[in-house]
Write an enzyme that holds these catalytic residues in place. Structure first.
Site, short mmCIF file in Angstrom:
data_model
loop_
_atom_site.label_atom_id
_atom_site.label_comp_id
_atom_site.label_asym_id
_atom_site.label_seq_id
_atom_site.Cartn_x
_atom_site.Cartn_y
_atom_site.Cartn_z
CD GLU A 134 -1.68 0.12 3.52
OE1 GLU A 134 -2.38 1.13 3.44
OE2 GLU A 134 -1.87 -0.78 4.36
CB SER A 186 -8.90 3.87 9.84
OG SER A 186 -9.63 3.51 8.71
CB SER A 189 0.99 5.85 7.40
OG SER A 189 0.75 4.59 7.93
NE ARG A 201 3.29 3.34 8.97
CZ ARG A 201 3.19 3.50 10.29
NH1 ARG A 201 4.26 3.33 11.06
NH2 ARG A 201 2.05 3.83 10.85
P1 ADP Z 1 -8.75 3.84 5.24
O1 ADP Z 1 -7.92 3.39 4.08
O2 ADP Z 1 -8.16 3.52 6.57
O3 ADP Z 1 -10.18 3.43 5.11
P2 ADP Z 1 -9.29 6.59 4.28
O4 ADP Z 1 -8.18 7.41 3.72
O5 ADP Z 1 -10.29 6.08 3.31
O6 ADP Z 1 -8.66 5.44 5.19
O7 ADP Z 1 -10.00 7.49 5.39
C1 ADP Z 1 -10.96 7.00 6.28
C2 ADP Z 1 -11.42 8.16 7.15
O8 ADP Z 1 -12.00 9.16 6.31
C3 ADP Z 1 -12.50 7.83 8.14
O9 ADP Z 1 -11.94 7.37 9.37
C4 ADP Z 1 -13.22 9.15 8.32
O10 ADP Z 1 -12.57 9.96 9.27
C5 ADP Z 1 -13.05 9.82 6.97
N1 ADP Z 1 -14.21 9.75 6.04
C6 ADP Z 1 -14.43 10.62 5.01
N2 ADP Z 1 -15.55 10.31 4.35
C7 ADP Z 1 -16.08 9.23 4.95
C8 ADP Z 1 -17.25 8.45 4.71
N3 ADP Z 1 -18.13 8.76 3.72
N4 ADP Z 1 -17.48 7.37 5.51
C9 ADP Z 1 -16.62 7.07 6.51
N5 ADP Z 1 -15.51 7.78 6.79
C10 ADP Z 1 -15.22 8.85 6.03
#
Ligand code: ADP
Length: 364
Positions: A134, A186, A189, A201
Site C-alpha cells: 500500500e 482510519s 501513517s 514509513r
Molecule cells: P482507510 O484506508 O483507513 O479506510 P481513508 O483514507 O479512506 O482510510 O480514510 C478514512 C477516514 O475518512 C475515516 O476514518 C473518516 O474519518 C473519513 N471519512 C471521510 N468520508 C467518509 C465516509 N463517507 N465514511 C466514513 N468515513 C469517512
C-alpha cells in the site's frame, strides 16, 4: 519494448480499514479493442460510468474524474469510486449480480482488505486479487495524479488563520523532494519521501480519522462522517477545551515561554465540570473532537518534519474530505509553530492515491 498490457478492464482497488477506493480507467478508443474486450468495456461503461451511485452506499466522485489520460498507450478517462469497507459483502454480491466475473478474471488490490477479503473474492466471484504494497501504491499514485491532472492537483491555504481571508492557492509540486506524506485514514501513517521510489514509513499514530469519527459518534450520537463534520462546523471547541487564557487569565509571557491566550492548553480540559458539560452542545463536542485529533496529527507531523529535515508536508487521506476545518488548522499550525519554515500542502484526490498507484502497478 515487448511489454504487453494486462487484459482489460483496468481497475485499481484500495481496501482500507474504513473505505474501499476504486479507480477505473475507461478507454475511449474502443475501435482498437477486440470484440470480446469491446463487449466487456461497453457493459462496464453502461453501469459504472453512467451512474454516480451504486447499490446503497457506493458513490462515484464525478468531480474528480480525469479525462484525456494515456495509460498503457491507451487513451481514456479515470473514474474515482468509493464505498464503506463494511459493505464489502454487498459489493461482492453486486459484482456477481452484474456478471462481473464474466468480464474480468483478475483485479489488483492494495490495503489491508486485499489480504482480509482475498478468499471471499476467490470463492464468491472467482476473482484473483493481485496484491500490491500500500505504501508503494500511495507514493506512485501521488506522483502520477499530480503530474497528469491538468486542473491543479496540489494546493495550500493562504491566510489559513482567518476564516474570511483564507483561500486555496495552487502549488507547483513538480520538484517535490524531499517531502513528508501524512496519510490520515482510519489511522495515520507518515512517510519521508526523498525520490520517486525512495521513501520510508517513519512514523504514525492510531489517533486518526477513525478515532475522530468513533469518538464523535459516541459523544454526539451522530451516524456518519458528513454529519460529524456538519456538527463540527457549527460548534465552538473553546466551550470544551481549556485554553491558556482559562488558566492564566490571558496570554502567558515569561522569559522562558510565550503562549498566546487562545492556544489550547488541555483538550477537553473543561469537561470535568458538570456545569460546563451541561453547556457543551453536540456541535461543540464534535468541533473539539475534530480540533483535538487534527492538532495532535499536526504536532506529530511537525516533529517528524524537523527530524527528517524537510519543509514540505503533504496531507492526504479521506479524513480531509469535505473537511476544510482540519486543513486550515493544519496549515495554520504548521506555519505558526515552525515560524513560517514549513508548508502544509494538500491534494485534490485526497484518498484515492493508493487505488491509483495500484492500477499503475498492475500496468507494469
Ligand atoms: P482507510 O484506508 O483507513 O479506510 P481513508 O483514507 O479512506 O482510510 O480514510 C478514512 C477516514 O475518512 C475515516 O476514518 C473518516 O474519518 C473519513 N471519512 C471521510 N468520508 C467518509 C465516509 N463517507 N465514511 C466514513 N468515513 C469517512
Amino acid at each position: 519494448t515487448g511489454h504487453r498490457n494486462p487484459p482489460m478492464p483496468w481497475f485499481g482497488m484500495d481496501i482500507g480499514g474504513t473505505l474501499t477506493k476504486l479507480v477505473y480507467f475507461e478507454p475511449c478508443d474502443l475501435e482498437t479493442a477486440n470484440e470480446e474486450e469491446a463487449e466487456a468495456l461497453t457493459t462496464i461503461r453502461k453501469y459504472l460510468t453512467r451512474n454516480i451511485t451504486y447499490g446503497q452506499t457506493g458513490i462515484r466522485d464525478a468531480f474528480l474524474e480525469m479525462q484525456k489520460q494515456t495509460i498503457g498507450g491507451r487513451s481514456g478517462s479515470l473514474h474515482f469510486i468509493r464505498f464503506p469497507t463494511s459493505e464489502m459483502n454487498s459489493f461482492i454480491e453486486l459484482a456477481k449480480a452484474k456478471n462481473f466475473p464474466h468480464l474480468a478474471k483478475s483485479i489488483c488490490a492494495t490495503g489491508g482488505g486485499a489480504y482480509k477479503f482475498e478468499d471471499d473474492f476467490k470463492h464468491q466471484v472467482n476473482l484473483e486479487l493481485h496484491k500490491f504494497d500500500e505504501l508503494d501504491c500511495l507514493i506512485e499514485g501521488i506522483h502520477f495524479i499530480d503530474r497528469n491532472n491538468d486542473k491543479c492537483e496540489c494546493y495550500y491555504w493562504k491566510n489559513p488563520g482567518d476564516s474570511k481571508l483564507a483561500t486555496k492557492e495552487k502549488f507547483d509540486f513538480r520538484n517535490p523532494y524531499p517531502y513528508l506524506v501524512v496519510n490520515i485514514g482510519s489511522g495515520v501513517s507518515i512517510l519521508s519521501v526523498r525520490g520517486p521510489a525512495e521513501f520510508q514509513r517513519v512514523s504514525g499514530t492510531s489517533l486518526g480519522g477513525g478515532t475522530f469519527l468513533g469518538l464523535c459518534c459516541l459523544l454526539t450520537g451522530c451516524e456518519t462522517f458528513e454529519e460529524a463534520i456538519t456538527l463540527a462546523t457549527d460548534g465552538d471547541s473553546t466551550k470544551v477545551d481549556k485554553l491558556v487564557r482559562d488558566i492564566y487569565g490571558g496570554d502567558y509571557n515569561s522569559s522562558k515561554i510565550k503562549l498566546p491566550g487562545d492556544i489550547v492548553a488541555s483538550s477537553f480540559g473543561q469537561m470535568n465540570l458538570k456545569e460546563r458539560r451541561e453547556n457543551a452542545t453536540p456541535q461543540d463536542l464534535a468541533r473539539a473532537t475534530l480540533v483535538t485529533i487534527t492538532n495532535n496529527i499536526g504536532s506529530i507531523a511537525r516533529m517528524v518534519a524537523v527530524r527528517e529535515k524537510v519543509e514540505r508536508v503533504v496531507f492526504v487521506g479521506n479524513f480531509l474530505r469535505v473537511n476544510t476545518i482540519s486543513m486550515k488548522l493544519l496549515a495554520y499550525a504548521m506555519d505558526f509553530w515552525s515560524q513560517g519554515a514549513m508548508k502544509a500542502l494538500f491534494l485534490e484526490h485526497e484518498g484515492y492515491f493508493g487505488a491509483m498507484g495500484c492500477l499503475m502497478e498492475y500496468m507494469k
